[in-house]
Design an enzyme around this catalytic site. Structure first.
Site, short mmCIF file in Angstrom:
data_model
loop_
_atom_site.label_atom_id
_atom_site.label_comp_id
_atom_site.label_asym_id
_atom_site.label_seq_id
_atom_site.Cartn_x
_atom_site.Cartn_y
_atom_site.Cartn_z
N PRO A 1 0.80 -1.23 0.00
CA PRO A 1 0.00 0.00 0.00
C PRO A 1 0.84 1.27 0.00
CG PRO A 1 -0.13 -1.10 2.13
CD PRO A 1 0.70 -1.96 1.27
N CYS A 2 0.23 2.36 -0.50
CA CYS A 2 0.84 3.68 -0.45
C CYS A 2 0.56 4.22 0.94
CB CYS A 2 0.20 4.55 -1.53
SG CYS A 2 0.64 6.28 -1.45
N GLN A 3 1.60 4.41 1.74
CA GLN A 3 1.41 4.89 3.12
C GLN A 3 2.22 6.16 3.34
OE1 GLN A 3 2.67 0.92 4.49
NE2 GLN A 3 0.86 0.87 5.78
N ASN B 1 2.73 -0.35 -6.98
CA ASN B 1 2.02 0.49 -6.03
C ASN B 1 0.98 1.31 -6.79
OD1 ASN B 1 1.49 2.28 -3.73
ND2 ASN B 1 3.50 1.64 -2.98
#
Ligand SMILES: C[S@@+](CC[C@H](N)C(=O)[O-])C[C@H]1O[C@@H](n2cnc3c(N)ncnc32)[C@H](O)[C@@H]1O
Length: 420
Positions: free
Chosen positions: A91-93, A134
């Site tokens: 995930p993009c965090q 991503n």
């Protein structure tokens, strides 16, 4: 170099399906692996549920050996085997970092941010090649400091001795059945022959980008440079980054970053209609997917344009508006991006008019597998609702399949001695 791989955040194994050209499951429920890649370790753990459906599916298809169902954060990185390639979609965090209180020089990312686990593995195992996937938002997030997160990621790679190439790929533009834009990132240790030589063969540096060679573009006209060298370290970037977002393709060579927008060459369309045609040859009971009467109206309303007056938490009144969505879906187009909520009563779910039964319906799990280019019934190990979820989380395996021959060539040609 040997074709050894570890798959992180493995989900139901999209990278493995792609790299080993898996199209079928045998009578013992195992994947028939038609490729040369040796998956020596994989990790998949879903923190939010007790039942581990994705892991169970992976274990059924590939066997229980060398796969881990532990939170990657808790995995002892020194126990992971040495490998040539690390793959994973994550995930993009928020990648911002802080200085640790205990150690003036220490820098620490937020807990639970999975990129830091990737980093720990790269440090511990000196991984030569890395292929990541991503959401394309990664290149411009967060909204308050455009591009900061990717800049932190690039600087981390630079500090660990990697060059990096990236590209936003929309599978539908390359004859695959889904409009799904994801950024693919290929990092390689600078000391490798591939990394030393890959940028020397063309005057336009971004034409040498691995992805741009395999997924052709029209001319790249304007290349922008983003100066990461002026930032001392990732903490400096985290605090002060101000160069803006990264564009859809680019590369980082010895810490210098070049990026450009893209203009894809159009390849023939793989339509949703074609998926339905393929799906109709499988024996599926469609009753539970049919939408009729009152339900049809609910869907029609959700898909329609609307303006709704709302009040925010702070008491501010505003008008929420959304446009019309195709209802039913246009079968001459590829599917839209599939989300984990696919098939639930939701604006983003696909609703089709099935010509064979002359009725509206949602997609079947098999159709979702076909849209992600997985073998049919790949996720049959789990309840229906989870099958949609897994496909929403997975990737279009055709992208990896198309990259595979070049990746194999690059890694096979590399000297084993360059690994340590
Ligand atoms: C975007 S999905 C990747 C899907 C995968 N590429 C596929 O083809 O199915 C990210 C995966 O990371 C897993 N994950 C999330 N947090 C994790 C953690 N702390 N440790 C290990 N895996 C985690 C999720 O369960 C999910 O399956």
């Amino acid at each position: 170099m040997k074709l050894t791989v570890i798959e992180l955040f493995a989900g139901v194994g999209g990278f493995r399906v792609g790299l080993n050209n898996i199209t079928k499951i045998d009578s013992k429920n195992r994947a028939i692996e038609d490729g040369k890649w040796d998956f020596i370790w994989a990790n998949q753990f879903e923190p939010s549920t007790k039942v581990q459906y994705a892991f169970d599916c992976y274990a059924t298809r590939f066997g229980e050996e060398n796969i881990s169902n532990e939170d990657i954060n808790k995995v002892k990185k020194n126990l992971i085997p040495k490998h040539s390639l690390l793959v994973g979609g994550f995930p993009c965090q928020d990648y911002s970092v802080a200085r640790t209180l205990s150690n003036e020089k220490g820098i620490e990312g937020k807990k639970g941010v999975l990129f830091w686990d990737i980093k720990d593995i790269l440090v511990e195992k000196e991984t030569p090649f890395v292929l990541l996937e991503n959401v394309d938002r990664l290149l411009k997030s967060p909204s308050i400091k455009r591009g900061r997160d990717f800049a932190i990621m690039l600087k981390t790679f630079d500090e660990l001795g990697y060059n990096v190439e990236w590209r936003v790929l929309n599978a539908a533009k390359y004859s695959m059945p889904q409009k799904r834009k994801r950024v693919f990132i290929f990092a390689h240790k600078k000391k490798l022959n591939y990394s030393k030589n890959f940028f020397e063969s063309d005057t336009n540096i971004l034409n040498n980008n691995l992805f741009n060679k395999i997924f052709p573009l029209k001319n790249i006209e304007t290349i922008e440079e983003i100066n990461l060298k002026k930032y001392k370290d990732i903490y400096d970037i985290s605090e002060n980054y101000s160069e803006g977002k990264f564009l859809d393709t680019g590369m980082m060579l010895n810490g210098e970053v070049f990026t450009s927008s893209i203009n894809e060459i159009s390849e023939p369309i793989f339509s949703l209609g074609k998926i339905l045609e393929i799906s109709s040859s499988f024996n599926q009971t469609l009753d539970e997917f049919i939408i009729e009467n009152d339900n049809l109206e609910k869907w029609r309303y959700l898909k329609g344009s609307k303006k709704i007056n709302r009040v925010s938490k702070t008491g501010y009144e505003y008008t929420y508006s959304e446009g019309t969505m195709a209802f039913p879906e246009n079968l001459n187009e590829p599917a839209r991006t599939m989300l984990t909520s696919e098939s639930t009563l939701n604006r983003s779910s696909h609703v089709i008019l099935d010509e064979n039964i002359k009725k509206y319906r949602t997609l079947t799990p098999i159709e979702c597998e076909l849209i992600q280019m997985f073998p049919v019934n790949w996720t049959s190990t789990m309840p229906k609702r989870n099958r949609y979820f897994m496909m929403g989380n997975a990737l279009v395996t055709g992208i990896i399949k198309r990259l595979e021959p070049k990746l194999r060539e690059i890694i096979e040609n590399e000297d084993e001695l360059n690994i340590s």
